[in-house]
Design an enzyme around this catalytic site. Structure first.
Site, PDB file in Angstrom:
ATOM      1  CB  SER A  99      -0.892   0.011   1.241  1.00 26.53           C
ATOM      2  OG  SER A  99      -1.343   1.331   1.470  1.00 26.53           O
ATOM      3  CG  HIS A 113      -3.633  -1.645  -1.808  1.00 24.47           C
ATOM      4  ND1 HIS A 113      -4.715  -2.453  -2.096  1.00 24.47           N
ATOM      5  CD2 HIS A 113      -4.040  -0.832  -0.799  1.00 24.47           C
ATOM      6  CE1 HIS A 113      -5.716  -2.153  -1.299  1.00 24.47           C
ATOM      7  NE2 HIS A 113      -5.344  -1.159  -0.498  1.00 24.47           N
ATOM      8  CG  ASP A 124      -5.083   2.339   0.677  1.00 22.38           C
ATOM      9  OD1 ASP A 124      -5.981   1.488   0.578  1.00 22.38           O
ATOM     10  OD2 ASP A 124      -3.933   2.068   1.095  1.00 22.38           O
ATOM     11  CG  MET A 177      -8.580   6.920   2.260  1.00 25.09           C
ATOM     12  SD  MET A 177      -7.738   6.960   3.844  1.00 25.09           S
ATOM     13  CE  MET A 177      -6.801   5.421   3.760  1.00 25.09           C
ATOM     14  CG  HIS A 190      -9.086  -0.103  -0.619  1.00 23.23           C
ATOM     15  ND1 HIS A 190      -8.460  -0.311   0.597  1.00 23.23           N
ATOM     16  CD2 HIS A 190     -10.421  -0.094  -0.346  1.00 23.23           C
ATOM     17  CE1 HIS A 190      -9.369  -0.427   1.551  1.00 23.23           C
ATOM     18  NE2 HIS A 190     -10.570  -0.287   1.011  1.00 23.23           N
ATOM     19  CG  MET A 209     -11.333   2.961   1.999  1.00 16.43           C
ATOM     20  SD  MET A 209      -9.741   2.968   2.835  1.00 16.43           S
ATOM     21  CE  MET A 209      -8.659   3.021   1.414  1.00 16.43           C
ATOM     22  CG  MET A 232     -11.412  -3.106   5.108  1.00 16.54           C
ATOM     23  SD  MET A 232      -9.952  -2.656   4.148  1.00 16.54           S
ATOM     24  CE  MET A 232      -8.965  -1.765   5.344  1.00 16.54           C
ATOM     25  N   GLY A 241      -8.924   3.769   6.804  1.00 21.20           N
ATOM     26  CA  GLY A 241      -8.654   5.195   6.998  1.00 21.20           C
ATOM     27  C   GLY A 241      -7.184   5.514   7.220  1.00 21.20           C
ATOM     28  CG  PHE A 242      -5.847   6.596   9.847  1.00 20.04           C
ATOM     29  CD1 PHE A 242      -5.385   7.884   9.554  1.00 20.04           C
ATOM     30  CD2 PHE A 242      -7.147   6.443  10.312  1.00 20.04           C
ATOM     31  CE1 PHE A 242      -6.200   8.989   9.737  1.00 20.04           C
ATOM     32  CE2 PHE A 242      -7.983   7.550  10.495  1.00 20.04           C
ATOM     33  CZ  PHE A 242      -7.496   8.828  10.216  1.00 20.04           C
ATOM     34  N   GLY A 243      -2.903   3.942   7.676  1.00 21.02           N
ATOM     35  CA  GLY A 243      -1.909   2.879   7.675  1.00 21.02           C
ATOM     36  C   GLY A 243      -1.368   2.680   9.083  1.00 21.02           C
ATOM     37  CG  ASP A 291      -5.925  -3.039   2.964  1.00 21.10           C
ATOM     38  OD1 ASP A 291      -4.882  -2.753   3.569  1.00 21.10           O
ATOM     39  OD2 ASP A 291      -6.559  -2.230   2.243  1.00 21.10           O
ATOM     40  N   GLY A 336      -2.545  -4.000   8.754  1.00 19.66           N
ATOM     41  CA  GLY A 336      -1.754  -4.606   9.831  1.00 19.66           C
ATOM     42  C   GLY A 336      -1.105  -5.934   9.475  1.00 19.66           C
ATOM     43  N   GLY A 386       1.338  -2.028   4.016  1.00 21.89           N
ATOM     44  CA  GLY A 386       1.881  -0.684   3.872  1.00 21.89           C
ATOM     45  C   GLY A 386       3.082  -0.497   4.776  1.00 21.89           C
TER      46      GLY A 386
HETATM   47  C1  DX5 Z   1      -6.275   1.355   5.379  1.00 22.53           C
HETATM   48  C2  DX5 Z   1      -5.756   1.038   4.002  1.00 22.53           C
HETATM   49  C3  DX5 Z   1      -4.630   0.101   3.971  1.00 22.53           C
HETATM   50  C4  DX5 Z   1      -3.419   0.535   4.735  1.00 22.53           C
HETATM   51  C5  DX5 Z   1      -2.563  -0.655   5.006  1.00 22.53           C
HETATM   52  O1  DX5 Z   1      -7.435   2.089   5.250  1.00 22.53           O
HETATM   53  O2  DX5 Z   1      -6.786   0.470   3.225  1.00 22.53           O
HETATM   54  O3  DX5 Z   1      -4.292  -0.250   2.638  1.00 22.53           O
HETATM   55  O4  DX5 Z   1      -2.694   1.523   4.093  1.00 22.53           O
HETATM   56  O5  DX5 Z   1      -1.485  -0.223   5.739  1.00 22.53           O
HETATM   57  P1  DX5 Z   1      -0.797  -1.125   6.870  1.00 22.53           P
HETATM   58  O6  DX5 Z   1      -0.268  -2.336   6.210  1.00 22.53           O
HETATM   59  O7  DX5 Z   1       0.245  -0.215   7.400  1.00 22.53           O
HETATM   60  O8  DX5 Z   1      -1.876  -1.460   7.883  1.00 22.53           O
HETATM   61 ZN    ZN Z   2      -6.287  -0.431   1.253  1.00 25.98          ZN
END
Ligand code: DX5
Ligand code: ZN
Length: 211
Positions: A5, A30, A32, A34, A63, A65, A134, A139-141, A172, A174, A194
């Site tokens: 990501s 990937h 993202d 948002m 992806h 969102m 998910m 929303g966040f990495g 996707d 963690g 990510g």
């Molecule tokens: C979260 C994203 C993910 C995220 C994954 O909303 O969809 O793609 O960036 O990042 P990691 O692997 O750091 O959880």
């Molecule tokens: Zn994603």
């Protein structure tokens, strides 16, 4: 397969980052997207994704969102990604949107938030090339992996097999070298990562340890 990501990439030198993950053996890039409405964060739009598409030597996995899926599908379709995935929680007419994505020659995928059961897509599964589960709240990495996704992936895999389908399962959020193994054992085909990839000094090592 591994789809890094780019949310965790250094956007100050995005060109190099994209080239580096592609050279390091990733399978998809990937992306993202948002909108600040469906999730409490905003990322990138077509101008930046277009720049990504130009340098990527691996197919894009977009992806969404966002709240207005149709608008974003029309916006990103000209970039010819491999997949466009949208959240079932934010779409009143998933069947119609799937046909639209297919009409562009792009593979459609549906995303399920951590609380959304696989049964929500039971009657639409055969229309999909991929289901994205998910394993964090979108929303966040860099968030912590929610382990209930393992059981969900197992259930989804048996639904796919019962129907005799070839639908891919992607997870996707963690993901790291520890949980990737278990994800594979329950039938997950693609992991998105990510933070795990981009925080490793060697993207190649990170991708191969996930594989
Ligand atoms: C979260 C994203 C993910 C995220 C994954 O909303 O969809 O793609 O960036 O990042 P990691 O692997 O750091 O959880
Ligand atoms: Zn994603």
């Amino acid at each position: 397969m591994v789809a890094p990501s780019i949310l965790s990439a250094n956007f100050g030198r995005l060109d190099d980052e994209i080239k580096a993950i592609c050279d390091a053996g990733c399978d998809f890039v990937h992306v993202d997207v948002m909108d600040g409405h469906f999730v409490p964060n905003m990322t990138i739009g077509p101008v930046v994704v277009n720049a990504v598409a130009k340098v990527a030597t691996k197919p894009l996995d977009i992806h969404l969102m966002v709240q207005n899926n149709t608008f974003f599908v029309d916006l990103f379709a000209p970039l010819k990604p491999e997949f466009i995935s949208f959240h079932i929680e934010e779409e009143k007419h998933p069947h119609r949107l799937i046909q639209k994505i297919k009409g562009y020659g792009i593979k459609p995928a549906i995303v399920l938030n951590p609380h959304t059961p696989p049964s929500s897509i039971e009657y639409i599964l055969e229309e999909l090339d991929m289901v994205l589960l998910m394993s964090v709240n979108p929303g966040f990495g860099g968030q912590k992996f929610i382990p209930s996704v393992i059981e969900k992936a197992r259930k989804l895999k048996s639904m796919i097999e019962e129907k005799g389908l070839k639908t891919l399962i992607e997870v996707d959020g963690g993901v790291n070298d520890k949980n990737a193994k278990e994800l594979k054992s329950v039938g997950v085909d693609i992991v998105v990562a990510g933070n795990y990839v981009f925080s490793n000094p060697s993207y190649k090592d990170a991708i191969s340890s996930l594989k």
